[in-house]
Design an enzyme around this catalytic site. Structure first.
Site, short mmCIF file in Angstrom:
data_model
loop_
_atom_site.label_atom_id
_atom_site.label_comp_id
_atom_site.label_asym_id
_atom_site.label_seq_id
_atom_site.Cartn_x
_atom_site.Cartn_y
_atom_site.Cartn_z
N GLU A 213 2.84 3.50 -5.67
CA GLU A 213 2.79 3.17 -7.11
C GLU A 213 3.59 4.11 -8.01
O GLU A 213 3.06 4.68 -8.98
CB GLU A 213 1.33 3.10 -7.59
N GLU A 333 -1.02 -4.43 -1.99
CA GLU A 333 -2.40 -4.14 -2.42
C GLU A 333 -2.86 -5.26 -3.33
O GLU A 333 -2.13 -5.63 -4.26
CB GLU A 333 -2.51 -2.85 -3.27
#
Ligand SMILES: *[C@@H]1O[C@H](CO)[C@@H](O)[C@H](O)[C@H]1NC(C)=O
Ligand SMILES: *[C@@H]1O[C@H](CO)[C@@H](O)[C@H](O)[C@H]1NC(C)=O
Ligand SMILES: *[C@@H]1O[C@H](CO)[C@@H](O)[C@H](O)[C@H]1NC(C)=O
Length: 431
Positions: A213, A333
């Site tokens: 991320e 995810e």
């Protein structure tokens, strides 16, 4: 996502899990002598390939494999989780190949590794191989859990070489880039003490993820992050000729992309210093990564609106994979928080189903949607590793069935012939 603390989910004990698996599936014994045939995953255009056949992924996240393999008391959970995943027909698990300066650190300080923890990562990889599960290994965290870029910046300060206290200096400080490259070469050239295979030569590893991320808000133009991705992806490829590489993005469109207005959740998402198209388009990046967290990204939406967003978000990125990037797009995810005011467990089934249906449909049409990984699965007895997204999949029959159905749908598209043994058995039972 970062795992927090708390007893947020009903937990089955480890012992009852073993009994359940034993009753359901019979003999569990594993031996390291039977080497499974596990070729490298490659890419042809927008699709992953195994043995020259297209390959779509149903998988999951268990970020804690290495951490749990350090100690005797928790180590059995690693094999049990991988085995349970394999029993559901899952083929990829995403997990951390980093723990920087934290409890049970892999990298204790720049360039200093704890052999005990490296052996734990060896173990996780060896177990994955035994169960025919491949690992997507992430190399550093943008967030603070398990050290992350903040830890690298702290190290540079402590050693008196840091340029800035900003944790975004992780991306631009030459000394910190050196630290990170050293981590990359150390992990990629590690020789597994159990299998004897160097990580870079091990087909059990599905791919490398540069960073979980990434955001670099101090440079919203995106140039700083892009420069880092260029350099680090080329560096990985200079060491490792076999494995695929992805960035680890959440998938937001940057300030120059018109989809920031029509697809991004809200205005903040284009100001994070990342851009899905530009970052994923990097020459040495083989496939794109996207996350799906509508309940964190919006603040005033209800569940039905979130589902609509999920479809739009996924279809947009799959379209990008086909039309712009010409690369596979993997949803690495996705999760639904149980802290939402209106949360009911049945929503998780609908949320998962929406996502898995889109992947199956994309696969049927030979589109770039290449797979999806739930955030996150864990085992009973380890609630401190849960966050508000964690699921013990066999605790809810409807969820468990949904997951297996997706495995079988994808296996049929992949061509059952390459799905030897377990999966073939699992899916023929269901028909
Ligand atoms: C790769 O994809 C192209 C276009 O989809 C196809 O024509 C070709 O046969 C594929 N190659 C392999 C090895 O499957
Ligand atoms: C960045 O560093 C500050 C402390 O300097 C910390 O409060 C913040 O949480 C860090 N952000 C991330 C994403 O790690
Ligand atoms: C997808 O690709 C397969 C194998 O190349 C081919 O047989 C099939 O017709 C294609 N399906 C569509 C909808 O294009």
């Amino acid at each position: 996502m970062v795992a927090g603390n708390g007893l947020l989910y009903p937990i089955l004990g480890f012992a009852s899990f073993i009994v359940f698996i034993y009753m359901s599936f019979g003999d569990l014994r594993v031996n390291y002598h039977k080497e499974p045939d596990l070729p490298f995953v490659t890419r042809n255009g927008t699709q992953f390939m195994v043995n020259n056949k297209v390959w779509y992924v149903n998988g999951w996240n268990s970020y804690w494999l290495m951490d749990h393999a350090v100690h005797d008391y928790s180590r059995p959970r690693v094999g049990a989780m991988l085995q349970a995943g394999a029993k559901m027909g899952l083929t990829v698990c995403r997990t951390w190949a980093f723990n920087d300066g934290d409890y049970n650190a892999l990298q204790i300080s720049p360039g200093q590794y704890d052999e005990r923890v490296f052996k734990a990562l060896d173990y996780a990889i060896a177990e994955a191989r035994q169960h025919g599960v491949r690992l997507l290994l992430s190399l550093v965290n943008n967030l603070q859990a398990y050290g992350g870029k903040t830890q690298y910046v702290k190290w540079a300060w402590q050693e008196g070489v840091g340029l800035s206290a900003s944790n975004d200096s992780f991306f631009f400080d030459p000394s910190i880039r050196k630290y990170f490259k050293n981590h990359v070469v150390t992990v990629l050239t590690r020789k597994n003490t159990i299998t004897g295979i160097e990580y870079r030569n091990d087909p059990t590893i599905f791919a490398w993820e540069l960073i979980n991320e990434p955001r670099c808000m101090s440079d919203p133009s995106g140039d700083t992050l892009q420069d880092w991705i260029d350099e680090m992806s080329a560096y990985v490829k200079s060491i490792d000729k076999y494995h695929l590489v992805t960035v680890g993005l959440e998938g937001f469109y940057g300030p120059k992309n018109s989809k920031r207005l029509t697809v991004n959740p809200e205005a903040w998402a284009s100001a994070l210093g990342s851009d899905f198209i530009r970052n994923s388009g990097t020459e040495n990046i083989d496939f794109a990564s996207v996350h799906i967290y509508p309940d964190h990204w919006f603040h005033d939406r209800d569940f039905e609106d979130n589902l609509k967003f999920v479809s739009k978000w996924m279809l947009s990125h799959i379209e990008d994979g086909d039309m712009e990037l010409r690369k596979p797009v993997m949803f690495t995810e996705f999760g639904l928080s149980n802290l939402n005011e209106d949360f009911e467990p049945s929503q998780r089934d609908r949320f998962y189903k929406t996502i898995l249906d889109i992947i199956a449909k994309s696969a049927k049409r030979n589109k770039s949607g290449a797979g999806a990984l739930v955030w996150q699965y864990f085992m009973g007895g380890m609630e401190e590793y849960n966050d508000d997204f964690g699921v013990v999949p066999w605790e809810r029959t409807s969820t468990y069935k949904l997951i297996i159905e997706e495995s079988c749908r994808l296996a049929r598209i992949n061509g059952m012939t390459q799905e030897k043994g377990k999966l073939k058995q699992l899916c023929s039972q269901k028909q």
